[in-house]
Design an enzyme around this catalytic site. Structure first.
Site, PDB file in Angstrom:
ATOM      1  CD  GLU A  77     -13.677   0.099   8.692  1.00 54.61           C
ATOM      2  OE1 GLU A  77     -14.464  -0.428   7.873  1.00 54.61           O
ATOM      3  OE2 GLU A  77     -12.928   1.053   8.414  1.00 54.61           O
ATOM      4  CD  GLU A 132     -11.608  -0.798   4.169  1.00 48.21           C
ATOM      5  OE1 GLU A 132     -12.065  -0.153   3.208  1.00 48.21           O
ATOM      6  OE2 GLU A 132     -12.261  -1.652   4.767  1.00 48.21           O
TER       7      GLU A 132
HETATM    8  C1  BG6 Z   1     -14.902  -0.039   5.010  1.00 48.58           C
HETATM    9  C2  BG6 Z   1     -14.576   1.436   5.119  1.00 48.58           C
HETATM   10  O1  BG6 Z   1     -14.595  -0.497   3.739  1.00 48.58           O
HETATM   11  O2  BG6 Z   1     -16.215  -0.449   5.133  1.00 48.58           O
HETATM   12  C3  BG6 Z   1     -15.653   2.291   5.763  1.00 48.58           C
HETATM   13  O3  BG6 Z   1     -13.361   1.654   5.768  1.00 48.58           O
HETATM   14  C4  BG6 Z   1     -17.011   1.788   5.312  1.00 48.58           C
HETATM   15  O4  BG6 Z   1     -15.403   3.628   5.449  1.00 48.58           O
HETATM   16  C5  BG6 Z   1     -17.191   0.354   5.765  1.00 48.58           C
HETATM   17  O5  BG6 Z   1     -18.079   2.577   5.716  1.00 48.58           O
HETATM   18  C6  BG6 Z   1     -18.534  -0.229   5.440  1.00 48.58           C
HETATM   19  O6  BG6 Z   1     -18.791  -0.066   4.084  1.00 48.58           O
HETATM   20  P1  BG6 Z   1     -20.124   0.583   3.558  1.00 48.58           P
HETATM   21  O7  BG6 Z   1     -19.930   0.744   2.135  1.00 48.58           O
HETATM   22  O8  BG6 Z   1     -21.196  -0.367   3.915  1.00 48.58           O
HETATM   23  O9  BG6 Z   1     -20.260   1.870   4.308  1.00 48.58           O
END
Ligand code: BG6
Length: 479
Positions: free
Chosen positions: A378, A184
């Site tokens: 993701e 990211e």
């Molecule tokens: C992304 C990141 O922004 O979102 C991850 O690359 C992160 O590391 C994921 O865990 C989900 O976000 P969060 O804050 O719910 O864990």
């Protein structure tokens, strides 16, 4: 019900990051990284959003540091990989913790114990026929580089990074064929602590250092791409961006223009440099208007031009809705990117707006603009799970979320988008990045670990585990 045709060899799997799951905080000569100095809960969100953080561990003030233990993947990787294999994973996205390989970041020699740990993990994955997809830097910069060098603002960090990437490419050249540089990368625009390795001290001081740090990361990214192609000619290396399409709140041209600017600035600035190999015109105008003058050395721009990535990996959780004058409109809290509430969308328990069509829109926008293969690395729903008396976890809300997003990918493939694969975020429960909570769960696999640090770490299959297994078995036909 309509069925979708995913390409043969589609890379189904799950995604994680070392700092959120490994634990093994001081084992194997590991050094401290940024996530290690962040406490859990609301304090973490405050630190990420307020200037002035000092990157010190302060147990008296903050108490528990959840990333130190994670979910103990460091010791339980065999059990976890066996569960991924049971679901039929083709790929597993993980990161290498920079501080296991170079504990302070500035050593001359790599740490053998750290290298050997990932050898064991990659061997275990291959034993089960799972291909690793490796993020080189996922919010895991060595704290020494932050405190003694000022993070990515300092040009010397490029040299340290080069040493790190060459060490891992040489070591794992026969084991890892899919790589990504910075997780990211564009998140540094809103959260420089995690991605760029420094805390701004006052809001107005952020422009010059932020973009100088970015320039260094772009140079570093190009060095990594070139080294990867030289050392592992059959590998593919991508960038990784946080993508959130920006909708205009209404048809007022002022708002449409505003949303377009936000979109270009946040979604496209980094990808334009990493994919097209040059700074886009809109950012040059921005630099001029904010008196930003970058220290660009001889050869940097040529290097950036030569070291463009092979594919775009991106995270997609939500869209954002924008208007020029937001006063009087409720803000949306999601993923730290802001915007106003979209009246057409529901939100998760953490306020992240749920928008599967936004994923189809994102895929089309990215492919229209860049024409390179895309990889959704993701996507997922952070939710509170409930363990029933019989031990089952009926996470239908997660299944619904994932199904709708997979359908959106199916539509985008029919639209003509070249999509390599899908690794849903947090395939096993772990520490949340933004809030440091365990209760914000994304996994197909439940881990008995809680916000106060209690729990047995026992793993349990959720209902979504069996659902995703079938999705992979049928290559996305049965959703
Ligand atoms: C992304 C990141 O922004 O979102 C991850 O690359 C992160 O590391 C994921 O865990 C989900 O976000 P969060 O804050 O719910 O864990």
């Amino acid at each position: 019900m309509k069925t979708y045709q995913f390409p043969e060899g589609f890379m189904w799997g799950g995604a994680t990051a070392a700092n959120q799951m490994e634990g093994g905080f001081y084992e194997g000569n590991k050094g401290l990284n940024i996530a290690d100095v962040l406490p859990g809960g609301k304090e973490r969100l405050d630190i990420l959003q307020t200037p002035g953080f000092n990157f010190e561990i302060d147990r008296e003030k903050y108490g528990y540091y959840p990333n130190h233990e994670g979910i103990d993947f460091y010791h339980r990787y065999k059990e976890d990989i066996a569960l991924f294999a049971e679901m039929g994973f083709k790929v597993f996205r993980m990161s290498i913790a920079w501080t296991r390989i170079f504990p302070n970041g500035n050593e001359l020699e790599a740490n053998e114990e750290g290298l050997a740990f990932y050898d064991r993990v990659f061997d275990e994955l291959h034993k089960h026929g799972i291909e690793p997809v490796v993020t080189i830097s996922h919010y895991e910069m060595p704290v020494t580089l932050v405190k003694e060098y000022g993070g990515w603002r300092n040009r010397e960090v490029v040299t340290f990074f080069e040493r790190y990437v060459k060490a891992i490419f040489n070591r794992y050249k026969n084991k890892v064929k899919y790589w990504m540089t910075f997780n990211e990368i564009n998140s540094g625009l809103i959260m420089p602590i995690m991605g760029l390795g420094f805390a701004i001290q006052k809001e107005e001081d952020k422009y010059q250092p932020t973009f100088q740090a970015y320039h260094h990361q772009f140079v570093a990214s190009s060095i990594a791409v070139k080294a990867c192609h030289e050392i592992i000619p059959d590998a593919k290396i991508g960038c990784m961006i946080l993508y959130a399409p920006a909708y205009s709140y209404d048809s007022n041209p002022e708002n449409v223009m505003y949303a377009l600017q936000e979109e270009r600035f946040f979604n496209y600035f980094c990808a334009d440099v990493q994919v097209r190999g040059e700074y886009p015109a809109f950012i040059k105008r921005y630099f001029k208007e904010h008196n930003i003058e970058l220290d660009i050395r001889d050869g940097d721009l040529e290097l950036i031009k030569e070291g463009t990535v092979d594919y775009i990996g991106f995270s997609y959780y939500m869209s954002r809705t924008e208007m020029k004058d937001k006063s009087g409109f409720g803000s949306s809290e999601g993923n730290l990117i802001g915007g106003v509430k979209n009246p057409f969308l529901k939100a998760s328990d953490w306020g992240w707006e749920i928008d599967p069509t936004g994923l189809r829109i994102s895929l089309n926008q990215l492919y229209d603009r860049y024409q390179v293969p895309l990889f959704v690395v993701e996507n997922g729903l952070g939710a509170r799970d409930h363990v029933e008396e019989d031990g089952s976890i009926n996470d239908d809300y997660r299944i619904d979320y994932l199904r709708d997003h997979i359908k959106a990918m199916g539509e985008a493939i029919e639209d003509g988008v070249e999509l390599m694969g899908y690794t849903s975020w947090g395939c096993i429960d772990m520490v949340s990045m933004s809030t440091g909570e365990f209760s914000k769960r994304y996994g197909f696999i439940y881990v008995d670990k809680h916000d106060d640090g209690s729990g047995t770490l026992e793993r349990k299959r959720k209902k979504s585990f069996f659902w995703y297994k079938e999705v992979i078995e049928t290559n996305g036909e049965k959703l």
